[in-house]
Design a protein around this motif. Structure first.
Motif, mmCIF file in Angstrom:
data_model
loop_
_atom_site.group_PDB
_atom_site.id
_atom_site.type_symbol
_atom_site.label_atom_id
_atom_site.label_comp_id
_atom_site.label_asym_id
_atom_site.label_seq_id
_atom_site.Cartn_x
_atom_site.Cartn_y
_atom_site.Cartn_z
ATOM 1 N N VAL A 105 0.859 -1.190 0.000
ATOM 2 C CA VAL A 105 0.000 0.000 0.000
ATOM 3 C C VAL A 105 0.891 1.234 0.000
ATOM 4 C CG1 VAL A 105 -1.693 1.308 1.317
ATOM 5 C CG2 VAL A 105 -1.852 -1.162 1.209
ATOM 6 N N ASN A 108 -2.837 5.439 1.879
ATOM 7 C CA ASN A 108 -4.001 4.970 2.612
ATOM 8 C C ASN A 108 -4.779 6.194 3.092
ATOM 9 O OD1 ASN A 108 -5.816 3.503 4.052
ATOM 10 N ND2 ASN A 108 -4.412 2.946 5.702
ATOM 11 N N TYR A 110 -8.503 7.292 5.489
ATOM 12 C CA TYR A 110 -9.634 6.791 6.271
ATOM 13 C C TYR A 110 -10.443 7.920 6.905
ATOM 14 C CZ TYR A 110 -5.888 7.407 9.652
ATOM 15 O OH TYR A 110 -4.846 7.930 10.360
ATOM 16 N N ASN A 115 -13.182 6.630 0.946
ATOM 17 C CA ASN A 115 -11.747 6.434 1.053
ATOM 18 C C ASN A 115 -11.227 5.444 0.018
ATOM 19 O OD1 ASN A 115 -11.238 8.057 3.466
ATOM 20 N ND2 ASN A 115 -12.627 6.588 4.396
ATOM 21 N N LEU A 117 -7.422 3.421 -1.376
ATOM 22 C CA LEU A 117 -6.012 3.126 -1.171
ATOM 23 C C LEU A 117 -5.366 2.978 -2.538
ATOM 24 C CD1 LEU A 117 -7.769 1.251 1.021
ATOM 25 C CD2 LEU A 117 -5.484 0.724 1.790
ATOM 26 N N VAL A 140 -9.790 -5.658 3.176
ATOM 27 C CA VAL A 140 -9.437 -4.251 3.030
ATOM 28 C C VAL A 140 -10.374 -3.552 2.055
ATOM 29 C CG1 VAL A 140 -7.675 -2.651 2.237
ATOM 30 C CG2 VAL A 140 -7.032 -4.619 3.597
ATOM 31 N N SER A 155 -11.745 1.207 -0.469
ATOM 32 C CA SER A 155 -11.685 0.670 0.887
ATOM 33 C C SER A 155 -13.084 0.271 1.346
ATOM 34 C CB SER A 155 -11.103 1.757 1.778
ATOM 35 O OG SER A 155 -11.372 1.524 3.108
ATOM 36 N N THR A 244 -6.340 1.993 9.760
ATOM 37 C CA THR A 244 -5.487 3.174 9.743
ATOM 38 C C THR A 244 -4.021 2.809 9.618
ATOM 39 O OG1 THR A 244 -5.303 3.168 12.138
ATOM 40 C CG2 THR A 244 -7.112 4.415 11.206
#
Lengths: 268, 168
Positions: A105, A108, A110, A115, A117, A140, A155, A244
């Protein structure tokens, strides 16, 4: 004619503003509907490249934690291996239905309501849309856009995300959504009221879609209430994954997706 | 002249990168992030070509959107504050701003604060309304607007204080 031109000249600032503003609004509306947010996304070589070079430095800070997680996972897999009575089939003749790819990743998020990634594998590594993404602890999200070298993952902390999930004890299934309040807690809706629920029960993926295999860990029940129509439960699910803090992920490719999709298409 | 243009280009790039790579990972108390890229719009010269200014603001917003995967949220909010900026300038600095006597870097701190706060609050309100895009979550929008605005305003004022050249 003269007057029209004059009108445009006089209001050129306002017209430019209106044009750009409506472009922005239409992009926003598209980003709020599933599978249509294609134009503006960070899975391209420019932003992906920037994120990757920064991540190359950042990853050193998490090395210790990553190692511990790997050790833990190895330990669990070893335990499964040694406790397995049948010898495992490792020869190439017997390859399963699912292929698994590792990825890192590089971005990221959140804190927003939708959201995404970014991972550092893309079309070059034979990734496509609609593949499931998991870690060793749980799910995920789902890949929703790919470029040559990067992919964008929607996400499960996204208001557009819908994942099929079920109880571990029984086969009652529902849909996993997110109400944007807490990045550790997602909502499982449409569980029929006949389902026996207890706080602390485990929730798994349901295997009723072609994206995730059955039985991938999601989380435990934190609390539940019955909805207005009194037919379905809405369950708060505490995720096993810390969304997170995600470093390495696995991507799952179902080799039979096309076959299943073709079968489903006959119906329509 | 070319010096100013280089300054603005550098400011544009630095602000977008800082926003995407540093400030968006703060997530203070879970969701509070400052959005200081609007400094570009706040500090853009007043005697400008407005069409270019509006277009640059759009470009700024869309670059941030590109990094943050947020559709056109930042672009919309940035274009809007760029368009309505003259109103806020007049309100904060009085009618004299037209005569280009006002330099934001050397202006009175109170006036500057009013100007920054007004634009920031309008920008954040629009930004979070577009981001949440749900009328049943008005409270969430207001909460995010309030806390992020405070954070942004403090950072913007601090940055301009640090980087402003002392008048000789």
């Amino acid at each position: 004619m003269q007057q029209i031109i004059n009108f445009f000249l006089r209001n050129k600032n306002f017209l430019l503003f209106l044009l750009l503003f409506s472009i922005a609004i239409s992009l926003t509306i598209q980003s709020h509907s599933y599978h249509r947010s294609k134009f503006i996304n960070s899975a391209n070589f420019l932003t992906g490249g920037v994120y990757e070079s920064v991540n190359n430095i950042e990853q050193y800070f998490n090395l210790k934690e990553e190692n511990e997680q790997l050790l833990e996972e190895n330990n669990r897999l070893k335990a499964m291996l040694y406790n397995n009575i049948e010898p495992l089939n490792i020869d190439s003749m017997h390859q399963g239905q699912y292929e698994v790819f590792p990825a890192k990743v590089i971005k990221n998020a959140y804190a927003s309501t939708n959201n995404y990634l970014i991972i550092n594998k893309g079309q070059r590594d034979s990734l496509t849309e609609d593949l499931g993404v998991i870690t060793s602890k749980g799910i995920v999200g789902i890949i929703d856009n790919t470029s040559k070298g990067y992919s964008r993952v929607m996400s499960i902390l996204n208001t557009n995300s819908r994942v099929n999930a079920q109880l571990k004890k029984t086969d009652h299934f529902g849909t996993l959504t997110w109400n944007t309040n807490d990045p550790q807690v997602v909502q499982l809706i449409d569980i029929p009221k006949q389902a026996p629920l207890n706080v602390g029960d485990t929730i798994l993926t349901g295997g009723r879609s072609t994206i995730f295999p059955k039985g991938i860990m999601i989380g435990t029940i934190l609390g539940f209430q019955i909805d207005e129509t009194e037919n379905y439960f809405t369950i708060d699910v505490k995720l096993f994954n810390d969304m997170t803090n995600i470093g390495h992920v696995h991507i799952i490719k179902n080799k039979n997706t096309q076959e299943i999709k073709a079968l489903e298409a006959i119906d329509e | 002249m070319s010096n100013t243009i280089t300054l603005h280009i550098a400011r544009f790039i630095v602000l977008v990168l800082v926003q995407a790579l540093v400030l968006n990972n703060i997530n203070f108390l879970g969701y509070i992030n400052p959005y200081i890229y609007i400094l570009f719009i706040l500090l853009y010269p007043i005697n400008n070509n407005r069409m270019l200014f509006i277009f640059l603001s759009f470009l700024l917003g869309i670059s941030v959107d590109l990094f943050l995967d947020s559709g056109g949220v930042h672009a919309g909010a940035s274009v809007f504050i760029a368009y309505v900026r003259p109103v806020f300038l007049k309100f904060s600095f009085g009618a004299t701003y037209d005569h280009q006597t006002v330099k934001i870097n050397t202006s009175d701190i109170g006036q500057r604060l009013t100007y920054f706060s007004l634009i920031t609050v309008v920008h954040h309100l629009l930004l979070f309304s577009l981001e949440v895009f749900n009328t049943s979550k008005v409270l969430l929008i207001l909460k995010k607007t309030l806390f992020s605005s405070i954070f942004t305003i403090i950072l913007c004022v601090l940055i301009t204080l640090i980087f402003s050249r002392k008048p000789k």
